[in-house]
Design a protein around this motif. Structure first.
Motif, mmCIF file in Angstrom:
data_model
loop_
_atom_site.group_PDB
_atom_site.id
_atom_site.type_symbol
_atom_site.label_atom_id
_atom_site.label_comp_id
_atom_site.label_asym_id
_atom_site.label_seq_id
_atom_site.Cartn_x
_atom_site.Cartn_y
_atom_site.Cartn_z
ATOM 1 N N TRP A 166 70.059 -6.523 -47.553
ATOM 2 C CA TRP A 166 69.598 -7.063 -46.275
ATOM 3 C C TRP A 166 69.348 -5.949 -45.270
ATOM 4 N N THR A 167 68.241 -6.026 -44.556
ATOM 5 C CA THR A 167 67.946 -5.088 -43.483
ATOM 6 C C THR A 167 68.643 -5.568 -42.216
ATOM 7 N N ILE A 168 69.459 -4.717 -41.633
ATOM 8 C CA ILE A 168 70.218 -5.086 -40.437
ATOM 9 C C ILE A 168 69.322 -4.940 -39.208
ATOM 10 N N LYS A 169 68.988 -6.051 -38.568
ATOM 11 C CA LYS A 169 68.093 -6.044 -37.413
ATOM 12 C C LYS A 169 68.810 -6.471 -36.142
ATOM 13 N N TRP A 170 70.075 -6.142 -36.043
ATOM 14 C CA TRP A 170 70.857 -6.504 -34.866
ATOM 15 C C TRP A 170 71.970 -5.481 -34.700
ATOM 16 N N ASN A 171 72.581 -5.434 -33.536
ATOM 17 C CA ASN A 171 73.723 -4.573 -33.286
ATOM 18 C C ASN A 171 74.570 -5.195 -32.180
ATOM 19 N N VAL A 172 75.663 -4.525 -31.842
ATOM 20 C CA VAL A 172 76.580 -5.067 -30.846
ATOM 21 C C VAL A 172 75.879 -5.276 -29.512
ATOM 22 N N ASP A 173 75.112 -4.278 -29.078
ATOM 23 C CA ASP A 173 74.473 -4.371 -27.761
ATOM 24 C C ASP A 173 73.440 -5.490 -27.701
ATOM 25 N N SER A 174 72.656 -5.662 -28.774
ATOM 26 C CA SER A 174 71.614 -6.693 -28.734
ATOM 27 C C SER A 174 72.221 -8.095 -28.784
ATOM 28 N N ILE A 175 73.271 -8.285 -29.575
ATOM 29 C CA ILE A 175 73.922 -9.601 -29.632
ATOM 30 C C ILE A 175 74.612 -9.900 -28.303
ATOM 31 N N HIS A 176 75.371 -8.928 -27.781
ATOM 32 C CA HIS A 176 76.072 -9.143 -26.517
ATOM 33 C C HIS A 176 75.088 -9.264 -25.364
ATOM 34 N N GLY A 177 73.920 -8.656 -25.497
ATOM 35 C CA GLY A 177 72.887 -8.761 -24.474
ATOM 36 C C GLY A 177 72.090 -10.045 -24.562
#
Length: 365
Positions: A166-177
């Motif tokens: 799976w290609t990871i297309k998210w991170n902590v900042d984008s989810i929390h944002g």
């Protein structure tokens, strides 16, 4: 009679000059104020023109989104894409799925961005799906605490997904944002990885507005973001098999394969006075699959184990899933198809299941 006094000719011109000077000053002041207002309006108009692409919907844009540092960027979904029926369906299917998984937790998700950004719901969802407990604080109010929880949850997610490509297309900042695109990518990956009993709409794409600050100016571009492809590709089934080749390059031979499989299944179902003429429709509720497994393995399947006359989608999925379990108990590998695909009349998936049975049991009388 004496002559009338002569008025000085200099008095009126002098007063006119004084009046003109006063009016001139007043006019100049008014002109300057008007010009200043025009400049102010023009600046405001220019500001709005620059920021307009950043503010397609006041509901979605946070104040900080209009304050960018040099080389910083923001992304947001074009409002028109949000009205796309397939996009709305994707969100609804995912919300319903999360609520079904977490029904025992008494958690109800209504809006993905607002309910998932702090990691609380994502933690519960992953714990339920993976059947494991995460070592995180239960409730965190501070931003630092929320991001720490998100970091732990996402690391656990990545450990599960990365080995499967799976290609990871998210991170902590984008989810929390509260970036909805990132949240959707994450949920689609989880749903596919854990074989969620849902049918995600295929080929869902949205237009995304990307705003960047370069040399003090805001620059906007529009890009297309793909959220779902086909079910097979999202499931990671990139290897092609004989049925892919058959459908793509030899559709004329498809009828021959279908006829062979119909002959095979009717050879056994006729023992119960049952007959199949349409593979994709008559196996969709799972009843014939369950009965066929009993006939092939020569045992009676108790009626309380499946729905003999299924009415709902979930009941049909239960039947097909139960048939898959019987196949595995009989020594077959876990079917490549998903129960939901069979229920949704996907011919290729149904053919794969029946062909596996045909290969193993074609000599069974």
């Amino acid at each position: 009679m004496s002559a009338a006094p002569v008025r000085s000719p200099t008095l009126r011109p002098h007063r006119m000059k004084k009046d003109e000077s006063f009016l001139g000053k007043l006019g100049g002041t008014l002109a300057r104020k008007k010009k200043a207002k025009e400049v102010s309006d023009l600046q405001e108009e220019g500001k709005n023109a620059i920021n307009a692409p950043m503010n397609p919907s006041t509901v979605d844009i946070h104040p900080e989104d209009t304050l960018l540092e040099e080389n910083e960027e923001r992304t947001m979904i074009d409002p028109n894409s949000k009205e796309d029926p397939k996009f709305k369906e994707l969100i609804k299917v995912l919300i319903d799925w999360i609520n079904d998984v977490l029904v025992e937790e008494r958690i109800i998700v209504k809006q993905l961005e607002e309910d998932l950004y702090d990691g609380q719901v994502l933690q519960k969802l992953l714990e339920k799906l993976a059947d494991r407990k995460l070592n995180v604080a239960e409730v965190t109010q501070s931003e630092i605490g929320q991001k720490q929880k998100l970091q732990t949850v996402l690391e656990a997610v990545h450990d599960l997904l990365r080995p499967h490509g799976w290609t990871i297309k998210w991170n902590v900042d984008s989810i929390h944002g509260k970036n909805l695109i990132s949240i959707l990518h994450l949920l689609v990956a989880l749903a596919m990885h854990f074989r969620a009993p849902i049918r995600l709409p295929e080929h869902v794409s949205v237009q995304v507005v990307v705003v960047r600050k370069r040399e003090g100016l805001l620059q906007t571009t529009h890009v297309t973001e793909e959220l779902t492809t086909t079910t097979e590709m999202m499931m990671g089934r990139f290897e092609r098999d004989a049925f892919d080749t058959l459908f793509d390059h030899a559709p004329d031979k498809l009828s021959v394969v279908k006829k062979s499989l119909i002959t095979f299944v009717n050879k056994h179902l006729n023992k119960l006075n049952l007959e199949v003429t349409e593979l994709e429709t008559q196996f969709a509720d799972g009843v014939y699959l369950v009965l066929l497994m009993g006939l092939l393995k020569d045992y009676f399947v108790p009626l309380h184990n499946f729905y003999l006359t299924p009415e709902s989608f979930d009941q049909k999925v239960h039947n097909v899933s139960f048939a898959f379990e019987l196949m595995q108990d009989g020594g077959l590998k876990k079917p490549k198809a998903r129960p939901e695909d069979v229920v949704n009349l996907d011919l290729k998936s149904t053919l794969r299941v029946l062909y596996n049975l045909f290969t193993k049991y074609k000599n069974v009388e």
